[in-house]
Design an enzyme around this catalytic site. Structure first.
Site, PDB file in Angstrom:
ATOM      1  N   ASN A 110       0.604  -0.840   0.094  1.00  0.00           N
ATOM      2  CA  ASN A 110       0.389   0.120  -0.123  1.00  0.00           C
ATOM      3  C   ASN A 110       1.033   0.878   0.144  1.00  0.00           C
ATOM      4  O   ASN A 110       0.077   2.432  -0.100  1.00  0.00           O
ATOM      5  CB  ASN A 110      -0.526  -0.267   1.646  1.00  0.00           C
ATOM      6  CG  ASN A 110      -1.965  -1.192   1.129  1.00  0.00           C
ATOM      7  OD1 ASN A 110      -1.498  -2.253   2.727  1.00  0.00           O
ATOM      8  ND2 ASN A 110      -2.800  -1.212   0.531  1.00  0.00           N
ATOM      9  N   HIS A 137      -5.721   5.786  10.037  1.00  0.00           N
ATOM     10  CA  HIS A 137      -4.054   5.408  10.687  1.00  0.00           C
ATOM     11  C   HIS A 137      -3.145   5.288   9.488  1.00  0.00           C
ATOM     12  O   HIS A 137      -2.502   5.555   9.596  1.00  0.00           O
ATOM     13  CB  HIS A 137      -3.932   4.271  11.701  1.00  0.00           C
ATOM     14  CG  HIS A 137      -4.808   2.833  11.010  1.00  0.00           C
ATOM     15  ND1 HIS A 137      -6.064   2.963  10.614  1.00  0.00           N
ATOM     16  CD2 HIS A 137      -4.215   2.121  10.176  1.00  0.00           C
ATOM     17  CE1 HIS A 137      -6.409   1.999  10.373  1.00  0.00           C
ATOM     18  NE2 HIS A 137      -5.115   1.231  10.153  1.00  0.00           N
ATOM     19  N   GLU A 174      -5.150   2.942  -2.688  1.00  0.00           N
ATOM     20  CA  GLU A 174      -4.393   2.251  -2.040  1.00  0.00           C
ATOM     21  C   GLU A 174      -2.891   1.645  -2.471  1.00  0.00           C
ATOM     22  O   GLU A 174      -2.784   0.870  -2.323  1.00  0.00           O
ATOM     23  CB  GLU A 174      -5.067   0.996  -1.444  1.00  0.00           C
ATOM     24  CG  GLU A 174      -6.547   1.354  -0.920  1.00  0.00           C
ATOM     25  CD  GLU A 174      -6.376   2.058   0.153  1.00  0.00           C
ATOM     26  OE1 GLU A 174      -5.870   1.072   1.337  1.00  0.00           O
ATOM     27  OE2 GLU A 174      -7.082   2.831   0.647  1.00  0.00           O
ATOM     28  N   ARG A 212     -12.483   1.003  -0.635  1.00  0.00           N
ATOM     29  CA  ARG A 212     -10.911   1.915  -0.649  1.00  0.00           C
ATOM     30  C   ARG A 212     -10.374   2.726  -1.725  1.00  0.00           C
ATOM     31  O   ARG A 212      -9.909   3.604  -1.632  1.00  0.00           O
ATOM     32  CB  ARG A 212      -9.816   1.478   0.038  1.00  0.00           C
ATOM     33  CG  ARG A 212     -10.690   0.754   1.939  1.00  0.00           C
ATOM     34  CD  ARG A 212      -9.203   0.193   2.471  1.00  0.00           C
ATOM     35  NE  ARG A 212     -10.210  -0.662   3.510  1.00  0.00           N
ATOM     36  CZ  ARG A 212      -9.153  -0.775   4.388  1.00  0.00           C
ATOM     37  NH1 ARG A 212      -7.772  -1.299   4.196  1.00  0.00           N
ATOM     38  NH2 ARG A 212      -9.820  -1.663   5.144  1.00  0.00           N
ATOM     39  N   HIS A 248      -8.809  -5.460  -1.345  1.00  0.00           N
ATOM     40  CA  HIS A 248      -7.687  -4.594  -1.720  1.00  0.00           C
ATOM     41  C   HIS A 248      -8.086  -5.616  -2.568  1.00  0.00           C
ATOM     42  O   HIS A 248      -8.428  -6.946  -2.335  1.00  0.00           O
ATOM     43  CB  HIS A 248      -6.499  -4.585  -1.150  1.00  0.00           C
ATOM     44  CG  HIS A 248      -6.386  -3.703   0.097  1.00  0.00           C
ATOM     45  ND1 HIS A 248      -5.230  -3.952   0.874  1.00  0.00           N
ATOM     46  CD2 HIS A 248      -6.888  -2.251   0.067  1.00  0.00           C
ATOM     47  CE1 HIS A 248      -5.569  -2.401   1.832  1.00  0.00           C
ATOM     48  NE2 HIS A 248      -6.001  -2.056   0.964  1.00  0.00           N
ATOM     49  N   CYS A 365       0.957  -8.077   0.917  1.00  0.00           N
ATOM     50  CA  CYS A 365       0.995  -7.213   1.670  1.00  0.00           C
ATOM     51  C   CYS A 365       1.719  -6.637   1.906  1.00  0.00           C
ATOM     52  O   CYS A 365       2.781  -5.323   2.281  1.00  0.00           O
ATOM     53  CB  CYS A 365      -0.402  -6.837   2.773  1.00  0.00           C
ATOM     54  SG  CYS A 365      -1.743  -7.325   2.797  1.00  0.00           S
TER      55      CYS A 365
END
Length: 447
Positions: A110, A137, A174, A212, A248, A365
Site C-alpha cells: 500500500n 491511521h 491504496e 477504498r 484490496h 501485503c
C-alpha cells in the site's frame, strides 16, 4: 532489455499491536485487543525476506515509520511535551493513541504504485505514493513513505517519486495492492491492470464494507506514472467480494508475467476482463479458482491470493503462501492439485507470518514489487538490499529494541516512544537513509 523483479519488504514496526482499526478487514477486527509480539513479527518478516533472497529472488527492505506519531496528536489538539501528550491521550481518547501507534506501514503493498521503465513514456521507473485516505491511521503514512522512497530511489535520472494524490474520498488510492502488471519478460512492455472498487458516476459498489480505491484515483496514478495509455486496463473489483472482506484486490487475485491467479468471483464483468487480457497479453493464462473448490470466505480466511507469485530461472513459478493455507484442508487440497496440473505454478513455499496475518496482512501485503534493469538496480540505495550481513544486522537490531509482548495499554509508555526513536535513529544509519523521520528533523520534545 533484461530486468528483474525486486521485492521490497516492509519491516514490522516496534508498536505492532492488535487494535481492530481497519473496518472491512475481518482479520483485523477479529483479533482486536489480543497481545502481540513485535519482535516475533519483525523476525517472521525477515525470515521470509532472507529465504527468498537465498533462493535467488532479489529482496530489499523498507523501514517502519515513527510510532507513536506525536505530530498527529498535536494536530488533534493535544498539547504539552511528548510525554504529557501520551498521558493525556491515553486517559482522554485511547483510540487515537492506538491509531497513531499503528504499525500498518509494514504493508508496503500500500506504500505506492510502481511503473517500470519499460511501460513509462519517459523511460524512467515511477512510484506514486498512496494516500490511503479511507482510514485515519493509514492516511498518516504518505509523507514519511515519500521520504523513505526518495531515500531509497534517490537517483532522479532513473527514478521519479510522486507525492500522494489529494486527501479526499474521491481520490482514494491504496497503492499496489490494487494494481497488477501482466506481460512476457519483465524488461519488455507490459499491460497494467488497475483495479478499483467505486467510481463517482457508478452506483455499483459494495453495501457492507467501504470500497477504498476509486477509479478516479487509479486514472490519476496512471497519468502520474506516465504509463503508456495503450498499456492500461481499468477494471472494477466485484463489490460482493468486498462485502465479504476483500478490502484490496490482492486478497482475491495475484499476477506475475503472463499469469493471473484469481478467484472466479474476483472482478465485476470478469469474463470481459479475461478476454481483454487474452487479447492484449501474449501467452496469457488465467487460473480462476472455482467457488466450489475454494469459497471467497475461505480465500479471505487463509489469504490464498495474498500470496507472492515469483518467476524462477527456468520459467516456472513459485507460489509463496502463509501457513494458514497449509492448515486449511480444502485450500491445501486445491493447491496440491494446482501445482500438479499443466500450468507455470510448479512449486509452493509456506511461511509462518501469523503476527502480520492476525492484523490482515499476508505475504503480498508485506512487499512492494519493483521491476528494475541492472542499471536501475545499481542506482538503488545499496544499503537496503538484503544479504547475509544485513540479515544479521537487522536481527541484532530487533533483539536490542523490540519488545516480545505489547498491548494497547503499553502504547502510553514514554519509554516505548524513546525506544522507537532510538531504534529508528540506528536504522537510518544502518540503511544510509539520512534524516527521514520528523523527530530527526525537528528534535524530540520529550519534556
Amino acid at each position: 532489455m533484461t530486468a528483474h523483479e525486486v521485492n521490497f519488504d516492509g519491516l514490522v514496526g516496534l508498536t505492532h499491536h492488535y487494535a481492530g482499526l481497519s473496518f472491512g478487514n475481518e482479520a483485523s477486527t477479529r483479533h482486536r485487543f489480543q497481545m502481540s509480539n513485535p519482535r516475533l513479527a519483525v523476525k517472521q518478516g525477515l525470515l521470509k525476506m532472507k529465504a527468498l533472497a537465498d533462493a535467488g529472488f532479489p529482496q530489499a527492505v523498507i523501514p517502519p515509520h515513527e510510532r507513536p506519531f506525536i505530530p498527529a496528536l498535536r494536530q488533534l489538539g493535544f498539547t504539552g511535551s511528548d510525554e504529557q501528550i501520551l498521558d493525556k491521550v491515553a486517559r482522554q481518547a485511547p483510540r487515537w493513541l492506538s491509531s497513531v501507534s499503528s504499525a500498518s506501514p509494514m504493508w508496503v503493498a500500500n506504500a505506492a504504485t510502481v511503473c517500470p521503465s519499460a511501460d513509462a513514456l519517459d523511460g524512467k521507473v515511477h512510484l506514486t505514493v498512496a494516500n490511503l485516505n479511507n482510514k485515519f491511521h493509514r492516511a498518516l503514512e504518505a509523507p514519511v513513505t515519500e521520504a523513505l522512497l526518495r531515500a531509497i530511489f534517490r537517483d532522479e535520472s532513473q527514478f521519479s517519486v510522486h507525492s500522494a494524490l489529494p486527501q479526499v474520498a474521491l481520490l482514494g488510492d491504496e497503492g499496489a495492492a490494487n494494481h497488477n502488471r501482466l506481460g512476457g519478460e519483465y524488461g519488455s512492455a507490459g499491460v497494467q491492470l488497475f483495479v478499483y472498487g467505486r467510481e463517482e458516476e457508478n452506483e455499483i459498489r459494495p453495501a457492507r464494507y467501504p470500497a477504498r480505491q476509486s477509479r478516479e484515483a487509479s486514472e490519476a496514478v496512471a497519468r502520474l506514472n506516465q504509463v503508456n495509455p495503450q498499456q492500461v486496463i481499468f477494471a472494477q473489483q466485484n463489490p460482493e467480494v468486498i462485502d465479504q472482506g476483500v478490502f484490496h484486490n490482492d486478497v482475491i487475485a495475484v499476477s506475475n508475467r503472463q499469469v493471473l491467479f484469481c478467484h472466479e468471483a474476483a472482478f465485476a464483468r470478469q469474463k470481459v476482463l479475461i478476454n481483454q487480457l487474452r487479447t492484449r497479453v501474449d501467452g496469457f493464462m488465467a487460473i480462476e479458482v472455482p467457488a466450489g473448490e475454494v469459497s471467497v470466505s475461505d480465500a479471505v480466511a487463509t489469504y490464498l491470493f495474498n500470496s507472492q507469485l515469483l518467476s524462477r530461472d527456468d520459467g516456472s513459478m513459485l507460489l509463496v503462501l502463509p501457513r494458514e493455507c497449509q492448515d486449511h484442508v480444502g485450500v491445501w487440497r486445491y493447491l496440491n492439485k494446482l501445482v500438479a496440473e499443466d500450468n507455470p505454478i510448479s512449486a509452493m513455499q509456506v511461511f509462518d507470518l501469523r503476527e502480520s496475518m492476525a492484523n490482515g496482512g499476508g505475504p503480498a501485503c508485506l512487499r512492494l514489487r519493483v521491476v528494475l534493469t541492472e542499471e536501475e538496480r545499481r542506482a538503488v540505495n545499496p544499503a537496503v538490499m538484503m544479504n547475509d550481513a544485513l540479515f544479521t544486522a537487522l536481527n541484532a537490531w530487533a533483539d536490542r529494541y523490540y519488545r516480545d509482548r505489547l498491548t494497547a495499554a503499553d502504547l502510553a509508555d514514554p519509554l516505548l516512544l524513546r525506544e522507537g526513536r532510538e531504534a529508528l535513529d540506528v536504522l537510518t544509519r544502518l540503511l544510509d537513509l539520512g534524516s527521514v523521520y520528523p523527530f530527526q528533523q525537528t528534535g524530540a520534545a520529550d519534556g
